[in-house]
Enzyme design. Sequence first.
Site, mmCIF file in Angstrom:
data_model
loop_
_atom_site.group_PDB
_atom_site.id
_atom_site.type_symbol
_atom_site.label_atom_id
_atom_site.label_comp_id
_atom_site.label_asym_id
_atom_site.label_seq_id
_atom_site.Cartn_x
_atom_site.Cartn_y
_atom_site.Cartn_z
ATOM 1 N N ASP A 423 1.057 -1.313 0.456
ATOM 2 C CA ASP A 423 0.127 0.109 -0.269
ATOM 3 C C ASP A 423 1.030 1.037 0.341
ATOM 4 O O ASP A 423 1.405 0.906 1.088
ATOM 5 C CB ASP A 423 -0.955 0.055 1.364
ATOM 6 C CG ASP A 423 -1.896 0.911 1.461
ATOM 7 O OD1 ASP A 423 -1.842 2.199 0.815
ATOM 8 O OD2 ASP A 423 -2.667 0.513 2.149
ATOM 9 N N HIS A 424 0.953 1.893 -1.131
ATOM 10 C CA HIS A 424 1.623 3.151 -1.604
ATOM 11 C C HIS A 424 1.749 4.015 -0.470
ATOM 12 O O HIS A 424 2.097 5.378 -0.209
ATOM 13 C CB HIS A 424 1.874 3.559 -2.489
ATOM 14 C CG HIS A 424 3.157 4.067 -3.069
ATOM 15 N ND1 HIS A 424 4.377 4.309 -2.340
ATOM 16 C CD2 HIS A 424 3.353 4.980 -4.270
ATOM 17 C CE1 HIS A 424 5.414 5.007 -2.785
ATOM 18 N NE2 HIS A 424 4.504 4.995 -4.245
ATOM 19 N N ARG A 425 0.243 4.027 0.379
ATOM 20 C CA ARG A 425 -0.353 4.986 1.089
ATOM 21 C C ARG A 425 1.118 4.998 2.365
ATOM 22 O O ARG A 425 1.511 6.419 3.395
ATOM 23 C CB ARG A 425 -1.718 5.082 1.740
ATOM 24 C CG ARG A 425 -2.810 5.606 0.464
ATOM 25 C CD ARG A 425 -3.867 4.646 0.784
ATOM 26 N NE ARG A 425 -3.874 3.937 1.331
ATOM 27 C CZ ARG A 425 -5.540 3.127 1.886
ATOM 28 N NH1 ARG A 425 -6.529 4.445 2.044
ATOM 29 N NH2 ARG A 425 -5.511 2.102 2.245
#
Length: 451
Positions: A423-425
Site C-alpha cells: 500500500d503506497h499510502r
Amino acid sequence: MKKEVKIPDIAENVDKATIASILVSKGDKVSKDQPLVEAETDKATTDIPSEYEGTVVEIKISEGDEVGVNEVIMIIETDEGEDSEGGEEEKGGQSKQAKGEKEVKESVEEEKEEGEDDLEPEEDDEEGDEEEVPDEADEEEEKDKKEGGKKKPSGGGDIPAAPSVRRLAREKGIDLNAIEGSGPGGRITKEDVEQAKEGKGDKKEKAKTSETRLPDFSKWGSISRESMSNIRKATARNLSEAWTTVPHVTQFDEADLTNMEEFRHRMQPKVEKAGGKLTVTAILLKIAAFALQRYPKFNASIDMQNQEVIYKHFFNVGIAVDTPMGLLVPVVKDVDKKSLTELSIELTEVAKKARDKKLTNEDMQGGNFTISNLGGIGGTAFTPVVYSPQVAILGVARAKFKQEYVDDEFRKRLMIPLSLSYDHRLIDGADGARFLRWMCDVIEDPYAILQ
C-alpha cells in the site's frame, strides 16, 4: 413459551450466510448450545447453536436458503415463563430512543417514520421495505432543499435497510437514498453507512466504477450461466474494494534458494518425525515474522478516518490456499513465537481444513501480512493484490535453475522469483525494496537466522 432462533453476528463484515444443512427436525428436543444448522458464509462454515432448551415447533428455512443476520430461522417451545426482564429491557430501549428522537427537533412526519422503523421487527424487514414513502415526506425534503435547509436523512420503508442501519444513518446524518447497498438484494449494511460517512457511498460514483453493462453474448453463440459461490462473491467484492481503495505498488526480486533447499532437506527428517512437512512456505512464514519485526510498517494498517497508522505488536500471517471452492486465506497466529516444526505442522492442518471446508471464522481473522505461493503451479512472477486492511502481500513463483555469477565464476543456482505488493499510502518504494531484499538475504543464508 415460544422463542425465536435468529442468525447471529457470525463474524466481522459478514451479513449473510447460506444454510448448508439443517441438523434437527420439527418436534425434536434440543438442548442449549446444540447445533441446529450448519451455515456457510463467504469465509467459512460454522454451526449455529440453540440458545434455548426445548422443542423445535417450526423451521422457517430450507437447505440452500440464503439468510441474513438477525433473520429468524426456527421457533423453539421452551418451558420458561414470560421473559418479563427482556421485554422490559426492550421497552425501555424503545422509550429511551423515543426521548432521543424528540430531543432532535425533526419534523412530526419524520418522527412518525422513525418510530415505525425502530419498532419494526428485524424479521419483517422485507415487508417493511416494500412500503412507499409518503409523497408529503418527499415534498417536505424538496422544500427544505429550496429553502437552503439541511436535507433530512430519509427513513422511509422503501429503503432496503434494517432498523438498526436506519438508526445509524440518522445518527450520522446520512441520507440512505444516496447509498447503494452492498448486501444481498442491494440491502444497505452498517459498513455502507460508515463508508458513506467517509464520502465513499455515492451511487453515481459507484456506478462509474463497479457497474459494467454487458452485451448480449448469446448473439454470437450458445452460453450458460452459473451462480457465483459465496466464496467467489466475497473474493470479487473484497478484491474490487482493495484494488479501488489501495494504491498498489509491486516490487520484484529474486533470491538464491540453493542454500535454503539444502537447509530444508537437512531439517526435513526432524520435522517429519514430529508429524509435519517442512516446505518453502513454512520457512517463508518464519522469515516473514522476522521481517515484520524489523520493518513494523509492513505489520501495520491505515485508519484513514482518524488519519492514523495502527502498529500491531503481534505477528499473524495469512496463507493463501487454493481450494475447490476458491481462494481461502487462513491465518497462522503468533508466527514469531513458533518453531519451524510447529509452523510446518500447523500449515499442514490449516491447508487440510481449508480444502475440507472446516475452517472457522476465527481461523480466517486477524492476519497482518499474507503469503501467496504459486510455485507449485508455475509462472515466473505475478502481482498479488493486497488483502485489505493489511498493507502488504508476498507473492512466490516457481523456482528455476539459472547460471549466476558467484565468486568470480558462473554457477548453477536455484533462483526463486518474489513479488511484494504494498500500500503506497504507507510504504514508499525504498521501504518496499529494503524489505524484500532483506527477505532475499535471509533466504540465501538461512543458517544465520533459522537455526
